[in-house]
Write a protein that holds these residues in place. Structure first.
Motif, PDB file in Angstrom:
ATOM      1  N   VAL A  52      70.569 119.695  -5.006  1.00  0.00           N
ATOM      2  CA  VAL A  52      70.930 118.275  -5.042  1.00  0.00           C
ATOM      3  C   VAL A  52      70.929 117.738  -3.621  1.00  0.00           C
ATOM      4  O   VAL A  52      70.991 118.501  -2.646  1.00  0.00           O
ATOM      5  N   PRO A  53      70.839 116.425  -3.437  1.00  0.00           N
ATOM      6  CA  PRO A  53      70.818 115.853  -2.084  1.00  0.00           C
ATOM      7  C   PRO A  53      72.073 116.199  -1.297  1.00  0.00           C
ATOM      8  O   PRO A  53      73.152 116.412  -1.850  1.00  0.00           O
ATOM      9  N   PHE A  54      71.898 116.232   0.030  1.00  0.00           N
ATOM     10  CA  PHE A  54      72.993 116.594   0.936  1.00  0.00           C
ATOM     11  C   PHE A  54      73.080 115.564   2.047  1.00  0.00           C
ATOM     12  O   PHE A  54      72.051 115.188   2.597  1.00  0.00           O
ATOM     13  N   PRO A  55      74.277 115.092   2.408  1.00  0.00           N
ATOM     14  CA  PRO A  55      75.550 115.424   1.775  1.00  0.00           C
ATOM     15  C   PRO A  55      75.676 114.811   0.382  1.00  0.00           C
ATOM     16  O   PRO A  55      75.349 113.634   0.184  1.00  0.00           O
ATOM     17  N   LEU A  56      76.171 115.593  -0.525  1.00  0.00           N
ATOM     18  CA  LEU A  56      76.299 115.150  -1.906  1.00  0.00           C
ATOM     19  C   LEU A  56      77.285 113.995  -2.023  1.00  0.00           C
ATOM     20  O   LEU A  56      77.128 113.116  -2.866  1.00  0.00           O
ATOM     21  N   VAL A  57      78.290 113.992  -1.154  1.00  0.00           N
ATOM     22  CA  VAL A  57      79.328 112.976  -1.242  1.00  0.00           C
ATOM     23  C   VAL A  57      78.766 111.569  -1.059  1.00  0.00           C
ATOM     24  O   VAL A  57      79.303 110.595  -1.600  1.00  0.00           O
ATOM     25  N   ASP A  58      77.657 111.439  -0.330  1.00  0.00           N
ATOM     26  CA  ASP A  58      77.048 110.130  -0.090  1.00  0.00           C
ATOM     27  C   ASP A  58      76.015 109.746  -1.147  1.00  0.00           C
ATOM     28  O   ASP A  58      75.555 108.601  -1.174  1.00  0.00           O
ATOM     29  N   PHE A  59      75.643 110.683  -1.977  1.00  0.00           N
ATOM     30  CA  PHE A  59      74.523 110.449  -2.895  1.00  0.00           C
ATOM     31  C   PHE A  59      74.942 109.593  -4.083  1.00  0.00           C
ATOM     32  O   PHE A  59      75.990 109.793  -4.694  1.00  0.00           O
ATOM     33  N   ASP A  60      74.089 108.633  -4.391  1.00  0.00           N
ATOM     34  CA  ASP A  60      74.218 107.813  -5.600  1.00  0.00           C
ATOM     35  C   ASP A  60      72.805 107.485  -6.056  1.00  0.00           C
ATOM     36  O   ASP A  60      72.046 106.825  -5.331  1.00  0.00           O
ATOM     37  N   SER A  61      72.442 107.944  -7.244  1.00  0.00           N
ATOM     38  CA  SER A  61      71.069 107.767  -7.718  1.00  0.00           C
ATOM     39  C   SER A  61      70.710 106.311  -7.958  1.00  0.00           C
ATOM     40  O   SER A  61      69.528 105.970  -8.051  1.00  0.00           O
ATOM     41  N   GLU A  62      71.715 105.438  -8.029  1.00  0.00           N
ATOM     42  CA  GLU A  62      71.459 104.022  -8.316  1.00  0.00           C
ATOM     43  C   GLU A  62      71.535 103.139  -7.073  1.00  0.00           C
ATOM     44  O   GLU A  62      71.211 101.946  -7.151  1.00  0.00           O
ATOM     45  N   LYS A  63      71.955 103.694  -5.935  1.00  0.00           N
ATOM     46  CA  LYS A  63      72.164 102.874  -4.752  1.00  0.00           C
ATOM     47  C   LYS A  63      71.478 103.492  -3.540  1.00  0.00           C
ATOM     48  O   LYS A  63      71.314 104.717  -3.467  1.00  0.00           O
ATOM     49  N   PRO A  64      71.091 102.680  -2.560  1.00  0.00           N
ATOM     50  CA  PRO A  64      70.571 103.233  -1.307  1.00  0.00           C
ATOM     51  C   PRO A  64      71.619 104.130  -0.650  1.00  0.00           C
ATOM     52  O   PRO A  64      72.812 103.811  -0.650  1.00  0.00           O
ATOM     53  N   ASN A  65      71.178 105.278  -0.127  1.00  0.00           N
ATOM     54  CA  ASN A  65      72.121 106.207   0.480  1.00  0.00           C
ATOM     55  C   ASN A  65      71.391 107.087   1.497  1.00  0.00           C
ATOM     56  O   ASN A  65      70.165 107.243   1.418  1.00  0.00           O
ATOM     57  N   PRO A  66      72.116 107.693   2.430  1.00  0.00           N
ATOM     58  CA  PRO A  66      71.475 108.475   3.499  1.00  0.00           C
ATOM     59  C   PRO A  66      71.244 109.944   3.166  1.00  0.00           C
ATOM     60  O   PRO A  66      70.716 110.684   4.005  1.00  0.00           O
ATOM     61  N   SER A  67      71.609 110.389   1.972  1.00  0.00           N
ATOM     62  CA  SER A  67      71.464 111.798   1.627  1.00  0.00           C
ATOM     63  C   SER A  67      69.986 112.188   1.564  1.00  0.00           C
ATOM     64  O   SER A  67      69.140 111.371   1.211  1.00  0.00           O
ATOM     65  N   LEU A  68      69.721 113.439   1.896  1.00  0.00           N
ATOM     66  CA  LEU A  68      68.349 113.943   1.886  1.00  0.00           C
ATOM     67  C   LEU A  68      68.216 115.114   0.924  1.00  0.00           C
ATOM     68  O   LEU A  68      69.142 115.909   0.757  1.00  0.00           O
ATOM     69  N   GLY A  69      67.032 115.220   0.321  1.00  0.00           N
ATOM     70  CA  GLY A  69      66.689 116.428  -0.421  1.00  0.00           C
ATOM     71  C   GLY A  69      67.006 116.368  -1.899  1.00  0.00           C
ATOM     72  O   GLY A  69      67.224 115.317  -2.497  1.00  0.00           O
ATOM     73  N   GLY A  70      67.035 117.565  -2.480  1.00  0.00           N
ATOM     74  CA  GLY A  70      67.246 117.710  -3.909  1.00  0.00           C
ATOM     75  C   GLY A  70      65.934 117.924  -4.643  1.00  0.00           C
ATOM     76  O   GLY A  70      64.903 117.347  -4.294  1.00  0.00           O
TER      77      GLY A  70
END
Length: 661
Positions: A52-70
């Motif tokens: 899953v994207p990291f950092p997971l705490v920042d990830f939201d599949s519906e919103k722009p976010n800085p997480s990478l990967g997954g």
């Protein structure tokens, strides 16, 4: 000359003779130039179970976010590129250079007979993969079970497993999973690719659980693989290596005929390929933050391979960020794995934590694990957790906790989005300290309790300096409960030629103290540790470090360490030193997560990381002094001067005797 060279020259003559200008123009437009065949290699390495994207705490599949990967983002990126390339009849390959297992908590599911990473990778459509050092973290027996759970050997029909220098003992289960020495794949259009896989020297050195599997010499294995592939008349030879770019360069120099090296192990993000002779070397970082994209052209007239990215403007690495949606089918597979992982964590923590996305602690600052070869705030956090949670569990004073940088996989980075600000979730924290397993077969290295004399603690500090100088940051030891000043330039007196044997000075540590206070080291309550101190002191480390440190003394007796029980008796079986709580091994990751959750409460009643961990605390202080070799030269000069004076005095007395006579 490769197979297609002659055939393509013939086809060019026929084409130019019988094709109409319009047909030839269309052919050139769709396939670039008449003497080139285009293909693209997509590649990842050191995925380390980052599903899953990291950092997971920042990830939201519906919103722009800085997480990478997954894996779901990766799947969408691969899908998009394959569709675009299919439109111009260009084949696309997807490769992994190993270490898809271990690191992030999804790897823990392997201990329950599952293969989450590789099962998803085969669905995404990886064409060829190799084996890294961390695949052996749980031992070769469980690795064989892992490949079986992922569908091997039958899965080779889709995702080919190549490992050319891996030598399982006869009859071992790894022999039955379908490991290939080489692989040949013919692309649409007739281009014939040959693959082989290697695990490098350094990777083998940090695969302590690989036995009884052995590894053939890398260069010899590569030479044999290249010879076999050339015998099969391939056009392009691709090495998939888990060795690091330095070893990849050495390989390219030593073994002619390798066109492309897709590498891993060093976690290096190569934004442009390394070109060594006629070999193209690439690597795509770590944790699926990026996917490598190498666009290539094979010249049918010359048999050479060239890079096309500069022509097309295609970056060599693509960040797997929020510009890629989650591919639905892959996202569903990952969600199933997440549900399994949440169940597992709930069982291991007696229900205290039951969701990898659950917030464990808050922090208004990052707790970095940098720079290398130095004390870091995150290392202080981890070793404090080991020391203080062990004290709470055993009810006994722990004087020292010890951990190596190689098992610390990153920094604590709190959330930065409106919905995650200052939050650190279970997954993001456990991913930093979740390597290994214990004798009980559950995730994470267990904590080990032992005793050393004060003299041995001084030796341990000397080992810390020596290992860092000889073996780099992976073996740099971090401590809780101590403070030392040392000169790294004094670690080695000299190295014995031919034997490559370093002679330690045992004089690199200038001063060493143990903390006499309670809790974190935030007071000046220290006691000096004398060189010949024979008092026993309680230490805690993890199972792997405890098994490794005594080996240093076997090689260098002057730095010998003997792990003891509280009565001073040598520990014969390290399993007897494991710390248990409620009948279960106490793991490093558990200590860290619980220590985080027990941080002081803020005004809103949430545990918040102490400002103490915003910076280092002066535990490991370097001080450069006069090099020992200068003292040796000065002593030698004094000795020579004394000899000269004595000789001259003797000659003078002898002349005086002659005159008197």
């Amino acid at each position: 000359m490769r197979r297609l060279t002659v055939l393509s020259l013939i086809s060019l003559i026929v084409l130019s003779t019988f094709s109409t200008p319009s047909v030839l123009a269309e052919s050139l437009h769709s396939t670039m130039t008449a003497d080139e065949l285009h293909f693209t290699i997509l590649h990842t390495n050191d995925e380390h179970s980052a599903m899953v994207p990291f950092p997971l705490v920042d990830f939201d599949s519906e919103k722009p976010n800085p997480s990478l990967g997954g894996f779901a983002r990766l799947a969408q990126a691969v899908k998009d590129i394959r569709a675009a390339k299919e439109a111009v009849n260009e084949p696309v390959l997807l490769l992994s250079a190993g270490d898809y297992v271990a690191g992030h908590p999804y790897s823990w599911l392997a201990l329950e007979g599952k293969a989450p990473e590789l099962s998803v990778m085969t669905e995404i459509g990886y064409d060829v993969i190799t084996i890294g050092n961390h695949e052996y973290d749980y031992g070769p027996d469980l690795l064989a079970e892992y490949y079986t759970a992922a569908g091997y050997p039958a899965a080779n029909a889709d995702t080919v497993l190549v490992a050319s220098n891996v030598l399982p003992p006869p009859g071992h289960a790894l022999d039955d999973v379908g490991i290939n020495k080489t692989h040949v794949k013919v692309l649409e259009g007739g281009l014939k690719l040959g693959f082989f896989g290697l695990i490098g020297i350094d990777a083998v050195n940090v695969a302590p659980n690989a036995a009884p599997v052995e590894f053939a010499d890398q260069v010899e294995a590569a030479q044999a693989a290249v010879a076999e592939l050339e015998k099969q008349d391939v056009d392009v030879i691709i090495a998939i290596t888990h060795a690091g770019e330095d070893e990849d360069v050495d390989l390219a120099k030593a073994v002619p005929g390798i066109d492309v090296v897709v590498g891993g192990h060093a976690h290096t993000l190569l934004r442009e390929p390394i070109i060594e002779g006629e070999t193209i070397i690439v690597q795509a970082g770590e944790y699926l933050k990026y996917m490598g994209c190498l666009e290539l052209a094979y010249n049918t007239a010359t048999g050479k391979v060239r890079v096309r990215n500069a022509d097309t403007g295609q970056p060599y690495v693509i960040p797997l960020d929020d510009t890629f949606a989650q591919e639905p089918e892959t996202a569903e597979l990952v969600a199933e794995c997440t549900a399994d992982l949440n169940t597992m964590i709930a069982e291991m923590t007696d229900g205290r934590f039951a969701d990898i996305a659950e917030t464990v602690v808050w922090s208004s600052f990052a707790v970095p694990n940098t720079p290398v070869l130095q004390e870091t705030p995150f290392a202080n956090f981890v070793t404090d957790a080991m020391r203080l949670v062990t004290e709470e569990t055993t009810g006994e004073k722990v004087h020292l906790a010890c951990q190596a940088n190689g098992t610390l996989r990153g920094s604590i980075v709190p959330g930065s989005m409106p919905w995650s600000e200052d939050r650190v979730c279970f997954y993001d924290l456990a991913s930093l300290v979740g390597l290994g397993s214990g004798p009980d077969g559950t995730p994470g290295y267990p904590l080990v309790s032992a005793y050393l004399t004060g003299q041995e603690l001084r030796r341990l500090f000397e080992v810390q300096v020596l290992l860092a100088e000889l073996m780099g940051d992976t073996y740099f030891l971090q401590f809780s409960g101590a403070r030392m000043i040392y000169d790294p330039d004094r670690a080695v007196l000299f190295t014995v030629p031919f034997l490559d044997l370093p002679i330690p000075t045992t004089m690199a540590v200038l001063s060493a103290e143990l903390y006499a206070g309670e809790g974190i080291q935030d007071t000046e309550e220290y006691i000096r540790l004398a060189k010949n101190d024979q008092q026993l002191y309680h230490i805690v480390t993890d199972y792997y470090i405890a098994s490794f440190l005594p080996m240093v003394g076997q090689m260098l007796p002057s730095l010998g360490l003997v792990m003891k029980d509280e009565h001073g008796n040598p520990i014969v079986d390290l399993d007897d030193a494991i710390i248990y709580r409620n009948g279960h091994e106490l793991k490093v990751w558990q200590a860290v997560v619980e220590y985080a959750a027990s941080q002081p409460l803020d005004n809103e009643g949430n545990p918040r990381i102490s400002p103490y961990y915003a910076a280092t605390a002066g535990r490991l202080v370097t001080k450069h002094t006069v090099p020992l070799w200068i003292w040796l030269v000065l002593i030698l000069a004094v000795l020579v001067a004394l000899v000269v004076v004595i000789v001259r005095a003797a000659r003078h007395r002898k002349r005086r005797r002659k005159l008197v006579a």
